[in-house]
Motif scaffolding. Structure first.
Motif, PDB file in Angstrom:
ATOM      1  N   GLY A  57     -34.708 -30.497 -46.343  1.00 12.31           N
ATOM      2  CA  GLY A  57     -33.992 -30.354 -47.603  1.00 12.31           C
ATOM      3  C   GLY A  57     -33.455 -31.680 -48.086  1.00 12.31           C
ATOM      4  O   GLY A  57     -34.168 -32.669 -48.149  1.00 12.31           O
ATOM      5  N   ASP A  58     -32.172 -31.733 -48.388  1.00 20.15           N
ATOM      6  CA  ASP A  58     -31.570 -32.940 -48.927  1.00 20.15           C
ATOM      7  C   ASP A  58     -31.211 -33.975 -47.861  1.00 20.15           C
ATOM      8  O   ASP A  58     -30.819 -35.089 -48.182  1.00 20.15           O
ATOM      9  CB  ASP A  58     -30.299 -32.590 -49.721  1.00 20.15           C
ATOM     10  N   LEU A 120     -31.590 -21.140 -31.963  1.00 22.21           N
ATOM     11  CA  LEU A 120     -32.390 -21.391 -33.156  1.00 22.21           C
ATOM     12  C   LEU A 120     -31.690 -22.405 -34.056  1.00 22.21           C
ATOM     13  O   LEU A 120     -30.557 -22.184 -34.473  1.00 22.21           O
ATOM     14  CB  LEU A 120     -32.623 -20.091 -33.924  1.00 22.21           C
ATOM     15  N   PHE A 121     -32.392 -23.500 -34.308  1.00 25.08           N
ATOM     16  CA  PHE A 121     -31.879 -24.514 -35.212  1.00 25.08           C
ATOM     17  C   PHE A 121     -32.453 -24.242 -36.599  1.00 25.08           C
ATOM     18  O   PHE A 121     -33.615 -23.865 -36.726  1.00 25.08           O
ATOM     19  CB  PHE A 121     -32.233 -25.906 -34.686  1.00 25.08           C
ATOM     20  N   PRO A 122     -31.659 -24.418 -37.660  1.00 25.76           N
ATOM     21  CA  PRO A 122     -32.038 -23.933 -38.986  1.00 25.76           C
ATOM     22  C   PRO A 122     -33.294 -24.545 -39.589  1.00 25.76           C
ATOM     23  O   PRO A 122     -33.934 -23.910 -40.416  1.00 25.76           O
ATOM     24  CB  PRO A 122     -30.815 -24.226 -39.854  1.00 25.76           C
ATOM     25  N   ARG A 123     -33.679 -25.745 -39.180  1.00 29.69           N
ATOM     26  CA  ARG A 123     -34.882 -26.346 -39.742  1.00 29.69           C
ATOM     27  C   ARG A 123     -36.116 -26.033 -38.905  1.00 29.69           C
ATOM     28  O   ARG A 123     -37.147 -26.684 -39.030  1.00 29.69           O
ATOM     29  CB  ARG A 123     -34.693 -27.852 -39.922  1.00 29.69           C
ATOM     30  N   ARG A 146     -26.891 -26.535 -37.765  1.00 34.09           N
ATOM     31  CA  ARG A 146     -27.701 -27.657 -38.243  1.00 34.09           C
ATOM     32  C   ARG A 146     -28.653 -28.104 -37.131  1.00 34.09           C
ATOM     33  O   ARG A 146     -28.453 -27.779 -35.973  1.00 34.09           O
ATOM     34  CB  ARG A 146     -26.824 -28.810 -38.714  1.00 34.09           C
ATOM     35  N   GLY A 147     -29.673 -28.855 -37.529  1.00 32.92           N
ATOM     36  CA  GLY A 147     -30.636 -29.371 -36.564  1.00 32.92           C
ATOM     37  C   GLY A 147     -32.035 -28.883 -36.872  1.00 32.92           C
ATOM     38  O   GLY A 147     -32.241 -27.993 -37.688  1.00 32.92           O
ATOM     39  N   GLY A 148     -33.006 -29.514 -36.207  1.00 37.46           N
ATOM     40  CA  GLY A 148     -34.393 -29.169 -36.459  1.00 37.46           C
ATOM     41  C   GLY A 148     -35.276 -29.420 -35.264  1.00 37.46           C
ATOM     42  O   GLY A 148     -34.874 -29.208 -34.119  1.00 37.46           O
ATOM     43  N   HIS A 149     -36.482 -29.900 -35.520  1.00 36.37           N
ATOM     44  CA  HIS A 149     -37.527 -30.033 -34.512  1.00 36.37           C
ATOM     45  C   HIS A 149     -37.102 -30.872 -33.303  1.00 36.37           C
ATOM     46  O   HIS A 149     -37.465 -30.578 -32.178  1.00 36.37           O
ATOM     47  CB  HIS A 149     -38.780 -30.636 -35.154  1.00 36.37           C
ATOM     48  N   ALA A 152     -32.525 -31.857 -29.630  1.00 36.81           N
ATOM     49  CA  ALA A 152     -31.835 -32.563 -28.546  1.00 36.81           C
ATOM     50  C   ALA A 152     -31.386 -33.956 -28.974  1.00 36.81           C
ATOM     51  O   ALA A 152     -30.375 -34.457 -28.483  1.00 36.81           O
ATOM     52  CB  ALA A 152     -32.733 -32.658 -27.316  1.00 36.81           C
ATOM     53  N   LEU A 153     -32.099 -34.574 -29.888  1.00 32.77           N
ATOM     54  CA  LEU A 153     -31.719 -35.889 -30.396  1.00 32.77           C
ATOM     55  C   LEU A 153     -30.845 -35.782 -31.638  1.00 32.77           C
ATOM     56  O   LEU A 153     -29.945 -36.583 -31.836  1.00 32.77           O
ATOM     57  CB  LEU A 153     -32.969 -36.701 -30.722  1.00 32.77           C
ATOM     58  N   GLU A 154     -31.121 -34.775 -32.467  1.00 34.81           N
ATOM     59  CA  GLU A 154     -30.378 -34.613 -33.712  1.00 34.81           C
ATOM     60  C   GLU A 154     -28.977 -34.060 -33.481  1.00 34.81           C
ATOM     61  O   GLU A 154     -28.021 -34.488 -34.119  1.00 34.81           O
ATOM     62  CB  GLU A 154     -31.122 -33.670 -34.650  1.00 34.81           C
ATOM     63  N   GLU A 155     -28.881 -33.075 -32.601  1.00 37.72           N
ATOM     64  CA  GLU A 155     -27.611 -32.377 -32.362  1.00 37.72           C
ATOM     65  C   GLU A 155     -27.366 -32.204 -30.855  1.00 37.72           C
ATOM     66  O   GLU A 155     -27.284 -31.084 -30.354  1.00 37.72           O
ATOM     67  CB  GLU A 155     -27.629 -31.003 -33.052  1.00 37.72           C
ATOM     68  N   PRO A 156     -27.241 -33.306 -30.127  1.00 39.27           N
ATOM     69  CA  PRO A 156     -27.121 -33.203 -28.669  1.00 39.27           C
ATOM     70  C   PRO A 156     -25.893 -32.412 -28.208  1.00 39.27           C
ATOM     71  O   PRO A 156     -25.961 -31.687 -27.218  1.00 39.27           O
ATOM     72  CB  PRO A 156     -27.073 -34.654 -28.195  1.00 39.27           C
ATOM     73  N   GLU A 157     -24.782 -32.543 -28.934  1.00 39.49           N
ATOM     74  CA  GLU A 157     -23.565 -31.832 -28.522  1.00 39.49           C
ATOM     75  C   GLU A 157     -23.738 -30.319 -28.659  1.00 39.49           C
ATOM     76  O   GLU A 157     -23.327 -29.561 -27.775  1.00 39.49           O
ATOM     77  CB  GLU A 157     -22.340 -32.294 -29.329  1.00 39.49           C
TER      78      GLU A 157
END
Length: 174
Positions: A57-58, A120-123, A146-149, A152-157
């Motif tokens: 998305g944006d 499940l991550f939204p992307r 939030r997060g995607g493919h 683990a790198l995008e949203e590690p916490e």
């Protein structure tokens, strides 16, 4: 199928039409792709960025990884270790495992007994818990904000929190 299952099937068909080329290629010709990605750093970067961009998305691609330095570090790890092929091969192995399960005479597979936590991550494509319960023993099912493919790198916490939360569920119910 439930209404949620039917909607998942429709969503999956739509996703395959717009985003499924990488899945088909990695599931059928991972080694061909590996040679290409290991031969061109620009090709590798564009392949990885296309995975991040999917459903973003944006959001900017850089922000999905926390910044351009983090994104380039991830790409460099794949490049220097020449591991794009092994990452792609995972998709081929999943297809082979699914075919083996379908060909099995036994209706109960080992994966149905293994406790699973689904995050499940939204992307990424969303599926209802009822769909997953056909294949694995769902002990936990959560949708992330939030997060995607590359979660683990995008949203590690977020991912670490889910792993930490799941371990006691698994060990206390064996």
């Amino acid at each position: 199928m439930s209404p949620a299952d039917r909607q998942f099937m429709l969503d999956t068909q739509s996703w395959v039409q717009s985003e499924g080329a990488y899945l088909k290629l990695q599931a059928t010709k991972p080694q061909t792709l590996a040679y290409s990605l290991n031969d061109s750093p620009v090709g590798l970067a564009s392949w990885i960025v296309s995975m991040i961009r999917s459903g973003a998305g944006d959001e900017t691609v850089d922000d999905a990884f926390g910044g351009r330095d983090e994104l380039l570090t991830n790409i460099m790890i794949y490049w220097l270790t020449e591991t794009a092929g092994s990452a792609a091969r995972m998709y081929r192995l999943i297809v082979m495992a699914n075919q083996a399960n379908e060909d099995s005479a036994s209706p109960v597979t080992a994966t149905r007994r293994v406790p699973a936590s689904l995050v499940l991550f939204p992307r990424e494509i969303q599926f209802p818990a009822s769909w997953a319960e056909r294949s694995v023993h769902v002990r936990s099912y959560n949708k992330m904000p939030r997060g995607g493919h590359f979660a683990a790198l995008e949203e590690p916490e977020l991912l670490a929190h889910e792993l930490i939360r799941f371990i006691p569920i698994h060990w206390n119910h064996q």
